[in-house]
Write an enzyme that holds these catalytic residues in place. Structure first.
Site, PDB file in Angstrom:
ATOM      1  N   PHE A  66       0.812  -1.219   0.000  1.00 59.59           N
ATOM      2  CA  PHE A  66       0.000   0.000   0.000  1.00 59.59           C
ATOM      3  C   PHE A  66       0.844   1.266   0.000  1.00 59.59           C
ATOM      4  O   PHE A  66       0.367   2.326  -0.391  1.00 59.59           O
ATOM      5  CB  PHE A  66      -0.937   0.003   1.233  1.00 59.59           C
ATOM      6  N   SER A  91       5.263  -6.980   3.453  1.00 57.39           N
ATOM      7  CA  SER A  91       5.762  -7.259   4.809  1.00 57.39           C
ATOM      8  C   SER A  91       6.570  -8.561   4.854  1.00 57.39           C
ATOM      9  O   SER A  91       6.493  -9.386   3.941  1.00 57.39           O
ATOM     10  CB  SER A  91       4.577  -7.356   5.761  1.00 57.39           C
ATOM     11  N   CYS A 146       9.521   1.901   3.660  1.00 56.97           N
ATOM     12  CA  CYS A 146      10.416   0.785   3.994  1.00 56.97           C
ATOM     13  C   CYS A 146      11.837   1.278   4.223  1.00 56.97           C
ATOM     14  O   CYS A 146      12.655   0.558   4.771  1.00 56.97           O
ATOM     15  CB  CYS A 146      10.408  -0.242   2.874  1.00 56.97           C
TER      16      CYS A 146
HETATM   17  P1  NAD Z   1       1.512  -6.664   2.978  1.00 58.77           P
HETATM   18  O1  NAD Z   1       2.554  -7.711   3.052  1.00 58.77           O
HETATM   19  O2  NAD Z   1       0.391  -6.699   3.942  1.00 58.77           O
HETATM   20  O3  NAD Z   1       0.815  -6.673   1.522  1.00 58.77           O
HETATM   21  C1  NAD Z   1       1.591  -6.643   0.340  1.00 58.77           C
HETATM   22  C2  NAD Z   1       0.828  -7.350  -0.778  1.00 58.77           C
HETATM   23  O4  NAD Z   1       0.668  -8.728  -0.443  1.00 58.77           O
HETATM   24  C3  NAD Z   1      -0.560  -6.797  -1.030  1.00 58.77           C
HETATM   25  O5  NAD Z   1      -0.784  -6.765  -2.424  1.00 58.77           O
HETATM   26  C4  NAD Z   1      -1.481  -7.804  -0.353  1.00 58.77           C
HETATM   27  O6  NAD Z   1      -2.724  -7.933  -1.000  1.00 58.77           O
HETATM   28  C5  NAD Z   1      -0.713  -9.101  -0.457  1.00 58.77           C
HETATM   29  N1  NAD Z   1      -0.949  -9.992   0.697  1.00 58.77           N
HETATM   30  C6  NAD Z   1      -1.223  -9.618   1.974  1.00 58.77           C
HETATM   31  N2  NAD Z   1      -1.320 -10.711   2.756  1.00 58.77           N
HETATM   32  C7  NAD Z   1      -1.093 -11.771   1.974  1.00 58.77           C
HETATM   33  C8  NAD Z   1      -1.033 -13.165   2.209  1.00 58.77           C
HETATM   34  N3  NAD Z   1      -1.249 -13.665   3.420  1.00 58.77           N
HETATM   35  N4  NAD Z   1      -0.775 -13.974   1.164  1.00 58.77           N
HETATM   36  C9  NAD Z   1      -0.556 -13.496  -0.066  1.00 58.77           C
HETATM   37  N5  NAD Z   1      -0.590 -12.167  -0.341  1.00 58.77           N
HETATM   38  C10 NAD Z   1      -0.856 -11.317   0.655  1.00 58.77           C
HETATM   39  O7  NAD Z   1       2.287  -5.265   3.025  1.00 58.77           O
HETATM   40  P2  NAD Z   1       1.685  -3.805   3.157  1.00 58.77           P
HETATM   41  O8  NAD Z   1       1.182  -3.600   4.533  1.00 58.77           O
HETATM   42  O9  NAD Z   1       0.795  -3.496   2.009  1.00 58.77           O
HETATM   43  O10 NAD Z   1       3.012  -2.919   2.941  1.00 58.77           O
HETATM   44  C11 NAD Z   1       3.865  -2.534   3.983  1.00 58.77           C
HETATM   45  C12 NAD Z   1       5.053  -3.455   4.078  1.00 58.77           C
HETATM   46  O11 NAD Z   1       5.781  -3.447   2.854  1.00 58.77           O
HETATM   47  C13 NAD Z   1       6.056  -3.025   5.140  1.00 58.77           C
HETATM   48  O12 NAD Z   1       6.504  -4.156   5.817  1.00 58.77           O
HETATM   49  C14 NAD Z   1       7.181  -2.395   4.335  1.00 58.77           C
HETATM   50  O13 NAD Z   1       8.454  -2.411   4.955  1.00 58.77           O
HETATM   51  C15 NAD Z   1       7.168  -3.251   3.130  1.00 58.77           C
HETATM   52  N6  NAD Z   1       7.822  -2.592   2.010  1.00 58.77           N
HETATM   53  C16 NAD Z   1       9.059  -3.022   1.662  1.00 58.77           C
HETATM   54  C17 NAD Z   1       9.721  -2.399   0.641  1.00 58.77           C
HETATM   55  C18 NAD Z   1      11.092  -2.850   0.220  1.00 58.77           C
HETATM   56  O14 NAD Z   1      11.542  -2.428  -0.816  1.00 58.77           O
HETATM   57  N7  NAD Z   1      11.766  -3.692   0.975  1.00 58.77           N
HETATM   58  C19 NAD Z   1       9.123  -1.323  -0.041  1.00 58.77           C
HETATM   59  C20 NAD Z   1       7.848  -0.918   0.359  1.00 58.77           C
HETATM   60  C21 NAD Z   1       7.201  -1.564   1.386  1.00 58.77           C
END
Ligand code: NAD
Length: 497
Positions: A150, A227, A282
Site C-alpha cells: 500500500f 511485509s 520501507c
Molecule cells: P503486505 O505484506 O500486507 O501486503 C503486500 C501485498 O501482499 C498486497 O498486495 C497484499 O494484497 C498481499 N498480501 C497480503 N497478505 C497476503 C497473504 N497472506 N498472502 C498473499 N498475499 C498477501 O504489506 P503492506 O502492509 O501493504 O506494505 C507494507 C510493508 O511493505 C512493510 O513491511 C514495508 O516495509 C514493506 N515494504 C518493503 C519495501 C522494500 O523495498 N523492501 C518497499 C515498500 C514496502
C-alpha cells in the site's frame, strides 16, 4: 454508494463478477472511495491466458519499438503527474507534495525502461575455438506477476511492469487492495500510451488471488514488495512451484550518529526520515543510534519532533498524513504501549493525536523513545508509524555490531564529518543500501534497489541492470560456418583447442 473499480483483462476494463469486495477508504475521513473486487477464479484464468497469448506477439516486437512505448508512457505520466498525485493522496492520506514524490520516483523508472535497448545487449566472443564464435542473447521469460504494497501505490508498480514489459514479457499486476485506484489509473495511461492488448493485466483482491498466481503453471516470475511474513510466504510458495521470485520485505533502518557530525543536519534529517509519510516507508529511519557525546542531542530532537503536526493531504502545513488504516494505527498503538510496559522511556507520545475537522482520521503524533533495548518489541518489530527509537552506544564498532545483529538489512545511514569513519562503516555494515550523510539512500533506477538479509528474499534486485536480469533469460549461441574443406569423420572427443 461507492463504485467498484474495474479490472484490466484481455485488454478491456471489466467489472468483476465477484460478490466479494474490499472497501477503499480515505484514511483521514473513513469515507469509502471505491470498492476493490476480489478477482474470481475465472477472471484470474482469463488474465493469465490472455497474458500468455499476448506474449507470443509481444516478444517479437523490436526492442526499440518497445522502448518507444515507454517514452510515450513517460510523457503521459508527466502530463498527468498532478492528477495521479491527487488520486494517490486521497487513498493513502499522503500529503500532496509527498504523493507527487511517489509518482515521480515511478516516472524515473519508466525513463530507465525506455533505455531498454542497451540493457538487452548480450556479449560476444570471436574464435572461442578454431572458427567458432559464441554470443549470448537476452530474451524475455513469459508471463510475470507483480504484487505490490500500500505504501507506494505509484512507485512500486512502476518498479515492476514497465521494465518487465520493455524486456518483452507480459505482466499481471495485483496491487494492494488498500489503494488500488492509483495503479488502475497508471494502467489506463499505459493503454493510452499504446500498450497492445493483453500485455498488461490488472487483477484485484487479497491473499486468495495472490495464491492462485503463485502456484499457476503459466507464471514464470513473481516480483513482490510487502511485509516480512507475506514475503516469506511468497518466496517459499513461488520457488516451491519452480518460479523465479524476488521478494522485498520489511525493514528496521538505523541511523548512526557520530559526535563529530553536523548537529543541525542530523536533527532535521532524523525528523524527516523517521516521520515523513507517517513513518510508512520501507526506508524510513526507525532507530537512531547515538554514539558517545552525540546522545546530548536527544532533547533537541524531541523539541523538533514535537513541532510536527499531521494533517489532511491538501493542507500545505501538514508534516505528514494519517496511517493507512485503523488496523495499522491499532498496531502502532500496541507497540507504543508495549514499549512503555517494557521499560522504555517515552519522551513524546503521539497516541492521542487529533486533527481539527477530521475526528475519524487514523492520526498518530510523532513519538520518541529512549532507553530502548534490543529485546523490546519496539526494537524487534517493524513499527511503520511516526515512531523513532533512540539507542545509545559508546563507539562506532559497537554501533556496527548492533546494526549487524539486526535481522533486517534494507537501509542504513551514518552522519559524520570523518571520511575514515564513514569508509569503515560502509565497508563493515551488513545492510544493502548505505547513506553517508544521506538519511534515505534509495538508489536511482540506473542502479538497483538492493535490500539484504531479512528485508529481501531472492537473488536479483529491483530495477537497473539487476531488474532486467530478473525479467530475462540468457541464451548462449555457439556457431561455426563450414567452408568447402572435406569432412574428416565424426568428432568423438572434446576439442582441446
Ligand atoms: P503486505 O505484506 O500486507 O501486503 C503486500 C501485498 O501482499 C498486497 O498486495 C497484499 O494484497 C498481499 N498480501 C497480503 N497478505 C497476503 C497473504 N497472506 N498472502 C498473499 N498475499 C498477501 O504489506 P503492506 O502492509 O501493504 O506494505 C507494507 C510493508 O511493505 C512493510 O513491511 C514495508 O516495509 C514493506 N515494504 C518493503 C519495501 C522494500 O523495498 N523492501 C518497499 C515498500 C514496502
Amino acid at each position: 454508494m461507492a463504485k467498484a473499480i474495474p479490472q484490466l483483462i484481455e485488454g478491456e476494463w471489466r467489472e468483476s463478477r465477484t460478490r466479494e469486495f474490499i472497501e477503499v477508504t480515505d484514511p483521514a475521513t473513513q469515507e469509502v472511495l471505491a470498492l476493490a473486487p476480489k478477482a474470481t477464479a475465472e477472471e484470474i484464468e482469463a488474465a493469465i491466458a490472455s497474458a500468455k497469448a499476448a506474449f507470443l506477439a509481444w516478444r517479437e516486437v523490436p526492442v526499440p519499438e518497445r522502448a518507444r512505448l515507454m517514452l510515450r508512457y513517460q510523457h503521459l505520466l508527466k502530463e498527468h503527474h498532478e492528477e495521479l498525485a491527487q488520486i494517490l493522496a486521497k487513498e493513502t492520506g499522503k500529503t500532496f507534495a509527498d504523493a507527487k514524490g511517489d509518482v515521480w520516483r515511478g516516472i524515473e523508472v519508466v525513463e530507465q525502461a525506455a533505455n531498454i535497448s542497451s540493457l538487452m545487449m548480450g556479449e560476444t566472443a570471436e574464435n572461442v575455438a578454431t572458427g567458432i564464435d559464441t554470443a549470448s542473447w537476452i530474451q524475455p521469460l513469459g508471463v510475470c506477476v507483480g504484487i505490490t504494497p500500500f505504501n507506494f501505490p505509484a512507485m512500486i508498480p512502476l518498479w515492476m511492469f514497465p521494465l518487465a514489459i520493455a524486456a518483452g514479457n507480459t505482466f499481471i499486476l495485483k496491487p494492494s487492495e488498500q489503494d488500488p485506484m492509483t495503479p488502475n489509473r497508471l494502467a489506463e495511461l499505459f493503454i493510452e500510451a499504446g500498450a497492445p492488448k493483453g500485455v498488461l493485466q490488472v487483477l484485484h483482491g487479497g491473499r486468495e488471488v495472490v495464491d492462485s498466481l503463485l502456484t499457476h503453471p503459466d507464471i514464470r516470475a513473481i516480483s513482490f514488495v510487502g511485509s516480512v511474513p507475506v514475503g516469506q510466504h511468497i518466496y517459499r510458495t513461488g520457488t516451491a512451484h519452480l518460479k523465479r521470485v524476488q521478494a522485498f520485505a520489511g525493514a528496521k533502518n538505523h541511523m548512526v550518529i557520530l559526535p563529530d557530525a553536523n548537529k543541525e543536519q542530523v536533527l532535521s534529517n532524523l525528523v524527516g526520515s523517521s516521520c515523513g509519510a507517517a513513518g510508512q516507508r520501507c526506508m524510513a529511519i526507525s532507530v537512531a543510534v547515538f554514539v558517545g557525546e552525540s546522545r546530548q542531542w536527544i532533547d533537541e530532537l524531541k523539541a523538533q519532533m514535537a513541532e510536527l503536526q499531521p494533517g489532511y493531504w491538501i493542507d500545505d502545513h501538514a508534516a505528514y498524513g494519517p496511517l493507512i488504516s485503523q488496523q495499522a494505527k491499532q498496531r502502532v498503538l500496541r507497540l507504543i504501549a508495549e514499549g512503555k510496559a517494557e521499560g522504555a522511556e517515552c519522551l513524546l507520545d503521539g497516541s492521542h493525536c487529533t486533527v481539527e475537522g477530521f475526528p475519524h482520521g487514523n492520526w498518530l503524533g510523532p513519538t520518541l523513545f529512549r532507553g530502548v533495548t534490543t529485546k523490546m518489541s519496539l526494537y524487534r518489530e517493524e513499527i511503520f508509524g511516526p515512531v523513532l527509537v533512540c539507542m545509545e552506544v559508546d563507539s562506532l564498532d559497537e554501533a556496527i555490531a548492533l546494526v549487524n545483529a539486526s535481522p533486517y538489512g534494507n537501509g542504513t545511514s551514518i552522519f559524520t564529518r570523518s571520511g575514515g569513519a564513514a569508509r569503515h562503516y560502509q565497508h563493515a555494515v551488513e545492510v544493502g543500501q548505505v547513506g553517508i550523510n544521506v538519511p534515505v539512500p534509495v538508489p536511482l533506477p540506473f542502479f538497483s534497489f538492493t535490500g539484504w538479509k531479512g528485508s529481501f528474499y531472492g537473488d536479483l534486485h529491483a530495477y537497473g541492470k539487476q531488474g532486467v536480469r530478473f525479467y530475462t533469460e540468457t541464451k548462449t549461441v555457439t556457431s561455426r560456418w563450414f567452408d568447402e574443406s572435406p569432412v574428416s569423420g565424426p568428432n568423438m572427443t572434446i576439442h582441446l583447442k
